[in-house]
Design a protein around this motif. Sequence first.
Motif, PDB file in Angstrom:
ATOM      1  N   ALA A 221      34.899  36.976  37.845  1.00  0.00           N
ATOM      2  CA  ALA A 221      33.290  36.244  38.167  1.00  0.00           C
ATOM      3  C   ALA A 221      32.601  36.900  39.170  1.00  0.00           C
ATOM      4  CB  ALA A 221      33.785  34.903  38.251  1.00  0.00           C
ATOM      5  N   ASP A 222      33.063  37.345  40.104  1.00  0.00           N
ATOM      6  CA  ASP A 222      32.262  38.211  41.178  1.00  0.00           C
ATOM      7  C   ASP A 222      32.344  39.581  40.835  1.00  0.00           C
ATOM      8  OD1 ASP A 222      34.886  38.799  41.705  1.00  0.00           O
ATOM      9  OD2 ASP A 222      34.867  37.948  43.942  1.00  0.00           O
ATOM     10  N   GLY A 223      32.896  40.153  39.926  1.00  0.00           N
ATOM     11  CA  GLY A 223      32.305  41.542  39.754  1.00  0.00           C
ATOM     12  C   GLY A 223      33.432  42.618  40.585  1.00  0.00           C
ATOM     13  N   LYS A 224      33.952  41.894  41.496  1.00  0.00           N
ATOM     14  CA  LYS A 224      34.940  42.668  42.345  1.00  0.00           C
ATOM     15  C   LYS A 224      35.997  43.473  41.639  1.00  0.00           C
ATOM     16  CE  LYS A 224      34.425  40.609  46.793  1.00  0.00           C
ATOM     17  NZ  LYS A 224      35.504  39.738  47.679  1.00  0.00           N
ATOM     18  N   HIS A 225      36.471  42.708  40.626  1.00  0.00           N
ATOM     19  CA  HIS A 225      37.816  43.157  39.934  1.00  0.00           C
ATOM     20  C   HIS A 225      37.360  43.553  38.436  1.00  0.00           C
ATOM     21  CE1 HIS A 225      40.049  42.447  43.662  1.00  0.00           C
ATOM     22  NE2 HIS A 225      39.640  41.395  43.457  1.00  0.00           N
TER      23      HIS A 225
ATOM     24  N   ARG B  35      35.962  30.710  45.321  1.00  0.00           N
ATOM     25  CA  ARG B  35      36.655  30.856  44.299  1.00  0.00           C
ATOM     26  C   ARG B  35      36.991  32.419  44.558  1.00  0.00           C
ATOM     27  NH1 ARG B  35      32.676  28.561  39.414  1.00  0.00           N
ATOM     28  NH2 ARG B  35      33.320  26.521  39.921  1.00  0.00           N
ATOM     29  N   SER B  36      36.107  33.353  45.002  1.00  0.00           N
ATOM     30  CA  SER B  36      36.599  34.667  45.052  1.00  0.00           C
ATOM     31  C   SER B  36      37.622  34.644  46.337  1.00  0.00           C
ATOM     32  CB  SER B  36      35.839  35.686  45.193  1.00  0.00           C
ATOM     33  OG  SER B  36      34.646  35.112  46.314  1.00  0.00           O
ATOM     34  N   SER B  37      37.534  33.846  47.066  1.00  0.00           N
ATOM     35  CA  SER B  37      38.833  33.795  48.047  1.00  0.00           C
ATOM     36  C   SER B  37      40.050  33.447  47.508  1.00  0.00           C
ATOM     37  CB  SER B  37      38.455  33.097  49.464  1.00  0.00           C
ATOM     38  OG  SER B  37      38.565  31.511  49.191  1.00  0.00           O
ATOM     39  N   ALA B  38      39.884  32.592  46.844  1.00  0.00           N
ATOM     40  CA  ALA B  38      41.146  31.919  46.043  1.00  0.00           C
ATOM     41  C   ALA B  38      41.804  33.006  44.970  1.00  0.00           C
ATOM     42  CB  ALA B  38      40.728  31.035  45.056  1.00  0.00           C
ATOM     43  N   VAL B  39      40.724  33.691  44.293  1.00  0.00           N
ATOM     44  CA  VAL B  39      41.143  35.086  43.679  1.00  0.00           C
ATOM     45  C   VAL B  39      42.197  35.837  44.329  1.00  0.00           C
ATOM     46  CG1 VAL B  39      40.480  36.720  41.984  1.00  0.00           C
ATOM     47  CG2 VAL B  39      39.596  34.548  41.768  1.00  0.00           C
TER      48      VAL B  39
ATOM     49  N   ALA C 294      44.597  32.918  29.720  1.00  0.00           N
ATOM     50  CA  ALA C 294      43.756  33.410  30.677  1.00  0.00           C
ATOM     51  C   ALA C 294      43.278  34.728  30.155  1.00  0.00           C
ATOM     52  CB  ALA C 294      44.650  33.542  31.958  1.00  0.00           C
ATOM     53  N   LEU C 295      44.082  35.497  29.565  1.00  0.00           N
ATOM     54  CA  LEU C 295      43.573  36.718  28.923  1.00  0.00           C
ATOM     55  C   LEU C 295      42.405  36.478  27.784  1.00  0.00           C
ATOM     56  CD1 LEU C 295      46.849  38.614  28.245  1.00  0.00           C
ATOM     57  CD2 LEU C 295      45.248  39.251  29.603  1.00  0.00           C
ATOM     58  N   THR C 296      42.600  35.408  26.974  1.00  0.00           N
ATOM     59  CA  THR C 296      41.567  35.081  25.993  1.00  0.00           C
ATOM     60  C   THR C 296      40.096  34.840  26.871  1.00  0.00           C
ATOM     61  OG1 THR C 296      43.023  33.934  24.807  1.00  0.00           O
ATOM     62  CG2 THR C 296      41.003  33.670  24.120  1.00  0.00           C
ATOM     63  N   LYS C 297      40.245  34.085  27.799  1.00  0.00           N
ATOM     64  CA  LYS C 297      39.004  33.795  28.638  1.00  0.00           C
ATOM     65  C   LYS C 297      38.406  35.157  29.049  1.00  0.00           C
ATOM     66  CE  LYS C 297      40.942  30.065  30.519  1.00  0.00           C
ATOM     67  NZ  LYS C 297      41.198  28.844  31.697  1.00  0.00           N
ATOM     68  N   ILE C 298      39.172  35.726  29.920  1.00  0.00           N
ATOM     69  CA  ILE C 298      38.587  37.130  30.378  1.00  0.00           C
ATOM     70  C   ILE C 298      38.019  38.029  29.139  1.00  0.00           C
ATOM     71  CG2 ILE C 298      39.400  39.324  31.292  1.00  0.00           C
ATOM     72  CD1 ILE C 298      41.156  37.803  33.013  1.00  0.00           C
TER      73      ILE C 298
ATOM     74  N   TRP D  55      45.571  30.304  35.816  1.00  0.00           N
ATOM     75  CA  TRP D  55      44.507  29.728  35.300  1.00  0.00           C
ATOM     76  C   TRP D  55      43.086  30.238  36.183  1.00  0.00           C
ATOM     77  CZ3 TRP D  55      40.707  26.538  37.393  1.00  0.00           C
ATOM     78  CH2 TRP D  55      39.872  26.029  36.323  1.00  0.00           C
ATOM     79  N   VAL D  56      43.429  30.189  37.352  1.00  0.00           N
ATOM     80  CA  VAL D  56      42.302  30.457  38.358  1.00  0.00           C
ATOM     81  C   VAL D  56      41.990  32.045  38.050  1.00  0.00           C
ATOM     82  CG1 VAL D  56      41.832  31.062  40.849  1.00  0.00           C
ATOM     83  CG2 VAL D  56      42.985  29.219  39.987  1.00  0.00           C
ATOM     84  N   LEU D  57      42.993  33.145  37.834  1.00  0.00           N
ATOM     85  CA  LEU D  57      42.567  34.352  37.510  1.00  0.00           C
ATOM     86  C   LEU D  57      41.669  34.356  36.127  1.00  0.00           C
ATOM     87  CD1 LEU D  57      45.814  36.281  38.680  1.00  0.00           C
ATOM     88  CD2 LEU D  57      43.372  36.056  39.742  1.00  0.00           C
TER      89      LEU D  57
END
Lengths: 161, 969
Positions: free
Chosen positions: B501-505, B467-471, B534-538, B493-495
Amino acid sequence: MIHFVLLISRQGKVRLTKWYSPYSQKERSKVIRELSGLVISRGPKLCNFVEWRGLKVVYKRYASLYFCICNDQEDNELETLSIIHHYVETLDRYFGSVCELDLIFNFHKAYFILDEVLLAGMLQETSKRTTLRLIAAQEELVEAAKEEASSLSNIIAQATK
Amino acid sequence: MGSQGGFGQSKEFLDLIKSIGEARSKAEEDRIVIREIETLKRRISEPDIPKRKMKEYIIRLLYVEMLGHDASFGYIHAVKMTHDDNLLSKRTGYLAVTLFLNDDHDLIILIVNTIQKDLKSDNYLVVCAALNAVCRLINEETIPAVLPLIVELLSHGKEAVRKKAVMALHSFYRKSPSSVSHLVSNFRKRLCDNDPGVMGATLCPLFDLINDDPNPYKDLVVSFVSILKQVAEHRLPKSYDYHQMPAPFVQIKLLKILALLGSGDKPSSEHMYTVIGDIIRKGDSSSNIGNAILYESIRTVSSIHSNAKLLEAAADVIAKFLKSDSHNLKYMGIDALGRLIKLSPLIAEQHQLAVIDCLEDPDDTLKRKTFELLYKMTKSSNVEVIVDRMIEYMISISDDHYKTYIASRCVELAEQFAPSNHWFIQTMNKVFEHAGDLVNIKVAHNLMRLIAEGFGEDDDAAYSQLRSSAVESYLRIIGEPKLPSVFLQVICWVLGEYGTADGKHSASYITGKLCDMAEAYSNDEIVKAYAITALTKIYAFEIAAGRKVDMLSECQSLVEELLASHSTDLQQRAYELQAVIGLDARAVEAILPHDASCEDIEVDKNLSFLNGYIQQSIESGAMPYISENERSGMVNTSNFRSHDQQESGQHGLRFEAYEVPKAPVPSKVTPVSLSSTTDLVPVPESLYARETQQISSVGLASDTGSSELKLRLDGVQKKWGKPTYSSPASSSNSTSQNPVNGVTKVDVATTINSKARDSYDSRKQQNEIDPEKQKLAASLFGGSTKTERRTSTSSKGPKASAADRPQDSKAASVPNKASGEKTNQVQQPPPQDLLDLGEPTVTAAPPAVDPFMQLEGLLDSSNSSAVTNSGGAVANAPDIMGLYRGTTSSEQSGGGGYNPASGDNLNLLSELSNAAAVRGTTGATIVSPLSPSVKGANAKDSLEKDAKVRQMGVTPTSQNPNLFRDLLG
C-alpha cells in the motif's frame, strides 16, 4: 474445599495420598508427578503456596517429607498450612515423635488418623484430643477383638485336639 | 498410644516396603511393585485365607495403588471385607474402598447394603466407619438409600457420630443440593449442639448454603456473631486451642460466613463491626494461625459493608504482612491488598516499594500474585509498564496453563487501556509471538479489524502510517523461526492487504515473503489459505494499479501445488487466484477494491438482480417460487447472520465508554451498496466470505452510486480515537486533549521520568534505594495521581513542582526501612537448594552434637555403623541436609557425622514453633538447650523404634537417615 492430600518424600516417593475429588488412576499419577517436581524443586525460603491448574497447593516440609494439600483458589492458605501442622501434631502425639519411617510402615494408620481430621474435603475435627480418643477407642476394640479371636481359636484348637 | 513403633505386618510386607525404599530408580520400583502385584493376584484368590492375612493383603493392595499401579483386581476383596463382622477387618475394608473407588464405580452398589446395615449398628465405631465411607462413596443415585438413616444419626448420643452425620449431609449437598434442601432446619439445630466439634462441623454445610443464597440466613447473623465472640473469648474447651489461639479454625469459618452475610448488607454488617474489630486488635501476628485469622478478618472487612475504622485496622495488618520477611505473609499481604484496593485505592501507594519487591522476587508464586494485584490496579496511565512486565514474565515461563491466563490478561488490558495504536500493535505482536497458540483466535480477528479500521482515525496520514508500521514490524518478525499459526494468519492478512500500500515494498518482495511462509509452514493449511489469499489480493492491487504482473516462479509453483491440493478450500483459493489474474484492471478493482476490508457488504437478500431472469423463466412456463414460510406455515425465527454478528460482538473489544462518540469516518473508497430497501447486513471479520460475496455482488456495485458509508464503527472509534492517543515524546500534545476522558490523560513517559527523578533525589540521603525500582514504583503507582500532578508534569523536566515533592517522599517513607533490607536480599543470588555444605560449620560438627555422645553409651551396636554411616551420609549429604526447611547452622553442624539415631535426638524445631528465637544462627557451636532432657522419653522411643526396625532386618543405612528424623522435631 480440599481436593487431595499428598505426602511425598524428598526423593519424590509417595508416602500417602488421599483424594477427595474424583481423579482417575491415570490422572493421579500425573498429578503426583507434576506436583512432586513442582514442590520439591522449590527453595527453602520461598512461600509455601503454589498455584497450579487454577487450584492452590499448600505444602510444608517436615524433615524429608513434604505434606501437600491442594485446595480451592479461594481458601485461606495460612489456614491450610495450619491444618497440615495440626495433622502432623496429631500424628506426632499418636506415634510419639513421629518420623517418616512410622508413616512408611504404618501408612494405614496415618490414613485412619487423616480420616478423623479431614472428612469429605473439609476439616472435621480440630481438637487433637478428640481425634486421638476416637482412634484409641477403635484400637482398643481392635485389640479386644484380637484377644477374643485368639482365645477363641485356642479353645477351638484345644477342643479339636 | 496404642502402637508406638509396632509394625504389625509380616516380614514379607516389611521386605517389600524396604526394597521399595531402597529402589534406586523409578524403573526398579516399578519392577518390584509389578512382582508384588503378581504375588498378590495369586495369593488373594486362594481359598480360606485367614482374616488377618487378608487384611494384610488389602493393605498391600493399598500400598501398590498408592504407588500408582493398578490394583483393581483386588477391589472386590476390599468390598467383601466391609461385610466382615469384625470391626478390625471392617475398618480396613472401608478404608480400602474409600481409597480405591470413586463414587461412580460399579462396585458401589455392592457396598450400599453394608453401609445401610452398619449405619444401624449399636456400636458407634461401626457407625463412624460407615459414615466415613458414606462421605466418599455415596453418589447422587444412592443418596436416598441412606439419607433417612443419616438424618436419624443427627441426634445420636455420640458426638463423633453427629459430627460425621453432618459432614455426610454436607457431602450430599455438594453432590446434589436438592437432596438435602429440606434438611436445612437440622443444620440450624446442630449449630446449637453442645459439642463444639459438632458445631464446628455444622459451619461447613452452612457456609455452602449461605454461599448459594444468603438471604434466608440473615437471621443467623446475630447467632454467628455471638458464637464468634464467645470463641474469641476462650469459651470453648482448652482442647480446641491451637497454638494458644482459641479454636482458630472455627473462627476462620465463622469469619467466612460473616463475610457472605454482610456483603452488601449494611444492617447485618453493623452487627459484626465490634467483634471483627476485637479480633483484629487482639490478633497475634507472631504465629501462623494468628496470621490466618488476621487475613481472614481482612477478607471479611473487604467483603462486608465498609467501615472506615475497620479498613484502617485492616490496612495496618496488611502493612505488617508486607513488611514481614516471610514470603508467606508477603503473599497474603499482596492478596489482601488486592481485595482492599477497590475500597480504598490510596492504600496501595504506601506499599509501592513492597509491591515492587514482590514483583521482582524470585518466587514465582509471589510474582503471580503480584501480577494479580497489578491487574486490578491497571489504569491508562500505568498500563504500559504493567503489560510490559506481564509480557516479559510470560515469555520467561513455560507453564502453558498460566501462560494462557496471563496472555489473555495482557490482551484484555491492552484492549481496554491502550494509550496508542502503535503500542497496541507492538504489544499484540509480542503476545502473539510468544503465546500465539494459546490465545483465542478471536483476538487475532480483532487485531486485523483494528489494523483495517485504523482505530477510527480521521487523519489519513496517521492511518497509513499505522499500517505501514504494522507491515514493517511483520516483515521483521517473519524471519523468526516457529511462529504460532494464529500470528502467521494475522501477518499474512496484513501483508496481503497493506503490504504494497505505501509503495515502499515491491509486490514481488511481498509475494516472495508470502511464498516463503507458505512453504515454511506447509503443514498448516490455514496459514497456507491466508497466504494464497494474500497473494491474490496483492496481484489484484497490482493489476488494478495498471502494473504488469509477473509472478515469481516460486509463487507459480505454490499455486500449482495448491491447485492439486487435497483441501478443497485451498484449491478454490488457488483457482480464484488464477481467475483474478486473468481479468482486466476494471474488473479486478471491482472484485477486490483496495483497502475495503472493513466495508460492510450489503447483501441483497431478495436477489433482485435475478428478477429479469426469473421473469423470463416464468414467461416460458416455470412455476413461481413459494417461500418456505408459506409452504410450511412456520415462522422463521432466527437469522444466521445476525446471530453471528451478536456472537462476535460479545467477544470483541470492550466497548465501554472511553470517550465521547464522534462522527463516522468518511471513506475514500466507493462502497458497494445497494438500494435503500435492502437489508444491510454487516459481515464481520470473515474475510473469505467477504471476498466471495463481493464477487457475487460485483454486478451491482456499478449501478448504485450512493456515496454514503454505512460502517458500524461507532464503538471502536470511541475507544481508539485520536483523543486518547498521546505521544510519549511530547507532553504538550497531551495537555490539549479531550477532557471528557475524565481520568488523567497524562503523558506517561514524562511522568515517570520527572517523578522518578525527584523522588529519588529526595530520598537519596535517607536510604539507598535502587533507582530502577523507584522508577518502576512511580510508573506503577504514579498513575493514581491527582490533578495537581498532572499540571506538574506539563511543566516537563526533571524538576517537579514543589508541591509534588513532599507527597512523594511521604508516600515512600513508610516502606523505606523494609525495602532497604529487601534490596539486599534481592541482590543476593537466589537461595540455592543444595546450600551451605562447603561452609566451615560442618567441620565443627561432631562435638556440637551432644545427644550423640549419650547415644554411644546406649546403642553400642549402632555406634560402629554410625561411623561407617557417616561416610555415606556425607556423600548423601546435599540431599539430606541442605533442604531441610529453614536450614540453620544447628542442622549443618550435625551434618558431618550424621547418624540416624542421633537424628532422632537432634531436636530441630520446626518453623511453626518459634524456632527462630532459639536457634543461634551465627556460630558453629550450637548447643541446643533443648536436647535430650526435654525430649528424653521420645529419645527412648526413637531408640526402641530403631532397635525394632533393626530386628526386622531393616537397617537404617546411610541411604536415608532422614527416615528416622522426627517430623516435628
